[in-house]
Design an enzyme around this catalytic site. Sequence first.
Site, PDB file in Angstrom:
ATOM      1  N   VAL A  44      42.515  47.022  38.458  1.00  0.00           N
ATOM      2  CA  VAL A  44      41.155  47.414  39.339  1.00  0.00           C
ATOM      3  C   VAL A  44      40.274  46.522  39.351  1.00  0.00           C
ATOM      4  O   VAL A  44      39.515  45.508  40.650  1.00  0.00           O
ATOM      5  CB  VAL A  44      41.183  48.617  39.141  1.00  0.00           C
ATOM      6  CG1 VAL A  44      40.076  49.075  40.320  1.00  0.00           C
ATOM      7  CG2 VAL A  44      42.803  49.516  39.371  1.00  0.00           C
ATOM      8  N   CYS A  45      39.978  46.496  37.818  1.00  0.00           N
ATOM      9  CA  CYS A  45      38.374  45.107  37.144  1.00  0.00           C
ATOM     10  C   CYS A  45      38.437  44.265  38.067  1.00  0.00           C
ATOM     11  O   CYS A  45      38.021  43.337  38.728  1.00  0.00           O
ATOM     12  CB  CYS A  45      38.454  45.345  36.446  1.00  0.00           C
ATOM     13  SG  CYS A  45      37.872  47.435  35.876  1.00  0.00           S
ATOM     14  N   THR A  46      39.750  43.333  38.002  1.00  0.00           N
ATOM     15  CA  THR A  46      39.661  41.919  38.294  1.00  0.00           C
ATOM     16  C   THR A  46      39.465  42.329  39.717  1.00  0.00           C
ATOM     17  O   THR A  46      39.203  41.351  39.997  1.00  0.00           O
ATOM     18  CB  THR A  46      41.419  41.636  37.605  1.00  0.00           C
ATOM     19  OG1 THR A  46      41.319  41.935  35.941  1.00  0.00           O
ATOM     20  CG2 THR A  46      41.225  40.493  37.931  1.00  0.00           C
ATOM     21  N   LEU A  49      35.934  42.568  40.522  1.00  0.00           N
ATOM     22  CA  LEU A  49      35.539  41.294  40.405  1.00  0.00           C
ATOM     23  C   LEU A  49      34.791  40.298  41.531  1.00  0.00           C
ATOM     24  O   LEU A  49      34.729  39.569  41.480  1.00  0.00           O
ATOM     25  CB  LEU A  49      34.762  41.415  39.082  1.00  0.00           C
ATOM     26  CG  LEU A  49      34.231  41.777  38.151  1.00  0.00           C
ATOM     27  CD1 LEU A  49      33.906  43.119  38.240  1.00  0.00           C
ATOM     28  CD2 LEU A  49      33.361  41.676  36.812  1.00  0.00           C
TER      29      LEU A  49
END
Length: 211
Positions: A44-46, A49
Amino acid sequence: MALRLGDVVPNFTQDSSEGSIDFYSWAGDSWVVLFSHPADFTPVCTTELGTVAKLKPEFDKRNVKVLALSVDTADHHRDWIGDINETQSTNVNYPILADPDRSVSDLYDMIHPNANNTLTVRSVFIVDPNKKLRLTFTYPASTGRNFEEILRVIDSLQLTDSYGVATPADWKDGGDVVVVPSISTEDAQQRFPKGVTVVKPYLRTTPQPNK
Ligand code: BEZ
C-alpha cells in the site's frame, strides 16, 4: 500530548532520503504535507508514495512541499525508491524522512500502540507557512489515502484564508462556496458582487470569489 489544529508544530532535524532536513528551514515559506506510512517495501505504501510523486506538480502549484516519513533508514528508503519508481512508473521527487530512532514519530504522535507498537500509522499533517497545524488525520495501515482529497483541503484552506467564505460538503475548486455566519447578508452582498443566494438566513451561497 497530541498536536491540535492551530498549534505551532515542533521543529526537528532528521535524516532523509535526500540528506539531513531541518524542518523549519526546509519548509521555508511553503505549506507542507507531512505524512507517515508504516514501512518501506510494503504494497500500500508503495502505491501511496508513487501517487504523491505523480501529484507533485499539483502540490508545487499550490506552494506545498511534501515530506514522507517512516521508521526505516535513509539507505532503506533509497533502495525502496527504486522499486517505487519501477512499479509505479514515476520518479519519487520529494524526501522521505528516515526516523529509525522514532524521534519525529514520537514528537508528532505517529505511533499508535494499540494499532502497532513499533510502526507509524498513516498520519497526515497539513502545516501552513506560519508553521501552524491546519489539518490532521490518521488512517489505518490497511487503507491507502486519497491524496486528491488532501489537495482539495489545501484548496479550501488557501481560499478560506483569503475570503470570508467556507466550503460546503464535497466542494471542489470552482464550485459555489458558503458565506461564513459572522458576515451579515447585507455585508455579503457588498463583498461578493457575483451575488449571494439566501437559502436560509444561516445558509447563504456565492460563486467562488477568485474564479
Ligand atoms: C502496506 O503498505 O501495504 C501495509 C503496511 C503495513 C501493514 C499493512 C499494509
